[in-house]
Design an enzyme around this catalytic site. Structure first.
Site, PDB file in Angstrom:
ATOM      1  N   SER A 227       0.832  -1.224   0.000  1.00 53.85           N
ATOM      2  CA  SER A 227       0.000   0.000   0.000  1.00 53.85           C
ATOM      3  C   SER A 227       0.859   1.263   0.000  1.00 53.85           C
ATOM      4  O   SER A 227       0.539   2.246  -0.691  1.00 53.85           O
ATOM      5  CB  SER A 227      -0.970   0.010   1.178  1.00 53.85           C
ATOM      6  OG  SER A 227      -0.309  -0.257   2.390  1.00 53.85           O
ATOM      7  N   HIS A 303       5.907 -12.761   7.477  1.00 49.25           N
ATOM      8  CA  HIS A 303       6.131 -11.370   7.064  1.00 49.25           C
ATOM      9  C   HIS A 303       7.320 -11.301   6.118  1.00 49.25           C
ATOM     10  O   HIS A 303       8.248 -12.093   6.228  1.00 49.25           O
ATOM     11  CB  HIS A 303       6.381 -10.461   8.273  1.00 49.25           C
ATOM     12  CG  HIS A 303       6.137  -9.025   7.964  1.00 49.25           C
ATOM     13  ND1 HIS A 303       7.099  -8.215   7.409  1.00 49.25           N
ATOM     14  CD2 HIS A 303       5.017  -8.278   8.080  1.00 49.25           C
ATOM     15  CE1 HIS A 303       6.575  -7.008   7.226  1.00 49.25           C
ATOM     16  NE2 HIS A 303       5.315  -7.019   7.612  1.00 49.25           N
ATOM     17  N   ARG A 312       3.191  -4.948  16.758  1.00 43.78           N
ATOM     18  CA  ARG A 312       1.781  -4.519  16.662  1.00 43.78           C
ATOM     19  C   ARG A 312       0.874  -5.644  17.155  1.00 43.78           C
ATOM     20  O   ARG A 312      -0.205  -5.412  17.683  1.00 43.78           O
ATOM     21  CB  ARG A 312       1.435  -4.120  15.219  1.00 43.78           C
ATOM     22  CG  ARG A 312       2.263  -2.964  14.688  1.00 43.78           C
ATOM     23  CD  ARG A 312       2.057  -2.746  13.199  1.00 43.78           C
ATOM     24  NE  ARG A 312       2.466  -3.886  12.402  1.00 43.78           N
ATOM     25  CZ  ARG A 312       2.343  -3.975  11.084  1.00 43.78           C
ATOM     26  NH1 ARG A 312       1.798  -2.979  10.402  1.00 43.78           N
ATOM     27  NH2 ARG A 312       2.747  -5.049  10.430  1.00 43.78           N
ATOM     28  N   ASP A 358      -2.174  -8.598  11.698  1.00 39.87           N
ATOM     29  CA  ASP A 358      -3.521  -9.035  11.331  1.00 39.87           C
ATOM     30  C   ASP A 358      -3.999 -10.252  12.118  1.00 39.87           C
ATOM     31  O   ASP A 358      -5.188 -10.538  12.154  1.00 39.87           O
ATOM     32  CB  ASP A 358      -3.577  -9.359   9.832  1.00 39.87           C
ATOM     33  CG  ASP A 358      -3.259  -8.142   8.998  1.00 39.87           C
ATOM     34  OD1 ASP A 358      -3.725  -7.054   9.355  1.00 39.87           O
ATOM     35  OD2 ASP A 358      -2.535  -8.276   7.988  1.00 39.87           O
TER      36      ASP A 358
END
Ligand code: NMX
Ligand code: MLT
Length: 420
Positions: A227, A303, A312, A358
């Site tokens: 993104s 990842h 996170r 996520d």
């Protein structure tokens, strides 16, 4: 910034930062150092640092809405844009500024209404962002013939306008797709993230605090993720911030990237249904293997850069332990954390077997009643706009060039290195 960048170019412009291997060209450019991204830097072991600050540091240093609460995301926007930690008064002034810019052009809602309510929320989101492009101050200024040294200014204006309008846009999508379709007006007394929760229809303090944390931690993840890179690439052609962000959001909609948060929930629901009350390690291992054997990934794990548990993930786990320690879905997520990394390591090919952001976010949202997992990536996108648009402003300020790397063909490779 410009002066510093000129000096860096003059002093170090021809220095070598690394090498490029054939594997890099064939393997998604993994590890290739080839772009400038000022707002954050990702360390494979320690995770993300926003302008040098880790997530736990920011949880201590950024202003909050309530004592010992979660950071206000306006604070991270300020930090990403300026490199400086804001005071509470500065964050409050930015909240007020965003609130003054939050109203949606009427045609944006009409564009949404033209789409079926069952269109995927990410499709609705990018369509709405493109509809807002009519308001771009950069596009108008460019057309009227501005000097290149001034590009950053209308890009900054568009950044604030866009960030200000995204919560209302996303909330409108949520309400038309999953609720009664009635728009809830913003509460001018609320902060940016608190208002997002409020406009979605969640007025309780718990959801607002989660939203503040969620919007802070998803905001930026250096420049190479899909993104960020897509936004950067499209922006480098001097496409305005709305066009650039829409490109980034279309990338975020991919299941290997932002859509993974939706996929995690779908997978957790399958696992939960299959397990019933049996949370045994054997049964969970069986289900993980069965997903892998059917040629699918375990969503929320792995990842491209990280080689340890994503901080996170860790901060969301801490949030869960504080606010929902006995929630069965949280217990399932914790159990998977004990089992999945070993199985992924045993495959011998997964470079990072640990959970990413996520793997945890959906379960927190479920607890507060936001159960519609197809909406989760939109929330990720609202937050990601903070980082990618901040960098877009900086990129125009320092005059970064249009991106145009060199591609090669397989024949070129064989000519250079030998026929296979
Ligand atoms: N489950 C199963 N296989 C995996 C997983 C996983 N979670 N992660 C990596 N692999 C496989 C990968 O598909 C590849 O297989 P093959 O050689 O057969 O193509 C192999 O392991 C090597 O991949 P890596 O080098 O470890 O990972 P890569 O850098 O290519 O991809 C991800 C990174 C994040 C795309 C990958 O780990 C993945 O697909 N994870 C699941 C989806 C996910 O959680 N994405 C969210 C990322 C965070 N975000 O929000 O964007
Ligand atoms: C992100 O937040 O963008 C993801 O973790 C993906 C990445 O960094 O590659």
């Amino acid at each position: 910034m410009r002066e510093r960048m000129h000096k860096i170019k003059a002093s170090h412009g021809d220095k070598i930062m690394g090498e490029v291997t054939v594997n890099m060209a064939l393997g998604g450019m993994r590890g290739l150092k080839s772009m400038l991204w000022e707002t954050s830097l990702l360390d494979s072991e320690n995770g993300i640092r926003f302008r040098g600050y880790t997530i736990p540091e920011l949880q201590k240093k950024l202003p909050t809405a309530k004592p010992n609460g979660e950071p206000l995301p306006e604070g991270i926007l300020w930090l990403l844009l300026t490199g400086e930690l804001p005071s509470k008064a500065q964050v409050d002034s930015l909240s007020a500024e965003l609130s003054s810019r939050a109203e949606l052009p009427e045609h944006v809602l009409r564009v949404l209404d033209a789409l079926p309510a069952k269109a995927h929320p990410m499709t609705q989101f990018t369509c709405a962002i493109m509809a807002m492009q009519t308001e771009s101050k950069f596009a108008a200024a460019y057309l009227s013939g501005m000097h290149k040294s001034e590009y950053w200014d209308p890009v900054f204006e568009d950044t604030l306008d866009c960030v200000a309008k995204l919560p209302a846009t996303a909330a409108a999508i949520y309400r038309r797709s999953f609720k009664d379709g009635k728009i809830i007006s913003p509460d001018p007394a609320l902060d940016w993230a608190g208002n997002f929760a409020h406009m979605m229809g969640y007025g309780d303090e718990g959801t607002k605090e989660l939203m503040r944390l969620y919007m802070t931690i998803h905001s930026d993840h250096e420049g190479g993720n899909v993104s960020a890179h897509a936004t950067h690439l499209v922006g480098s052609a001097l496409s305005d911030p709305f066009c650039s962000l829409a490109a980034g959001m279309n990338g975020l909609a991919g299941p290997l990237h932002g859509l993974a948060n939706q996929e995690v929930l779908k997978w957790l629901n399958i696992v939960e249904n299959e397990l019933g009350d049996d949370l045994s390690s054997e049964k969970i291992s069986e289900l993980v293997h069965s997903t892998l054997n059917s040629g699918r990934v375990i969503p929320g794990y792995g990842h491209a850069v990280l080689r340890k548990t994503d901080p996170r993930y860790t901060c969301q786990r801490e949030f869960a332990m504080k606010h929902l320690p006995d929630y069965p879905k949280f217990k399932l997520v914790s159990k998977l954390y004990e089992i999945v990394p070993t199985i992924l390591s045993e495959t011998g090919k997964v470079r990072n077997p640990w959970p990413n952001v996520d793997a945890h976010s959906g379960v927190l949202l479920q607890y507060y009643g936001i159960t519609e997992e197809n909406f989760y990536t939109v929330m990720f996108g609202v937050s990601r706009a903070l980082g990618v648009l901040s960098q877009l402003t900086l990129s125009r300020a320092i005059g970064l060039a249009i991106e145009r790397p060199k591609s090669i063909t397989s024949e070129w490779l064989e000519e250079k290195f030998g026929k296979v």
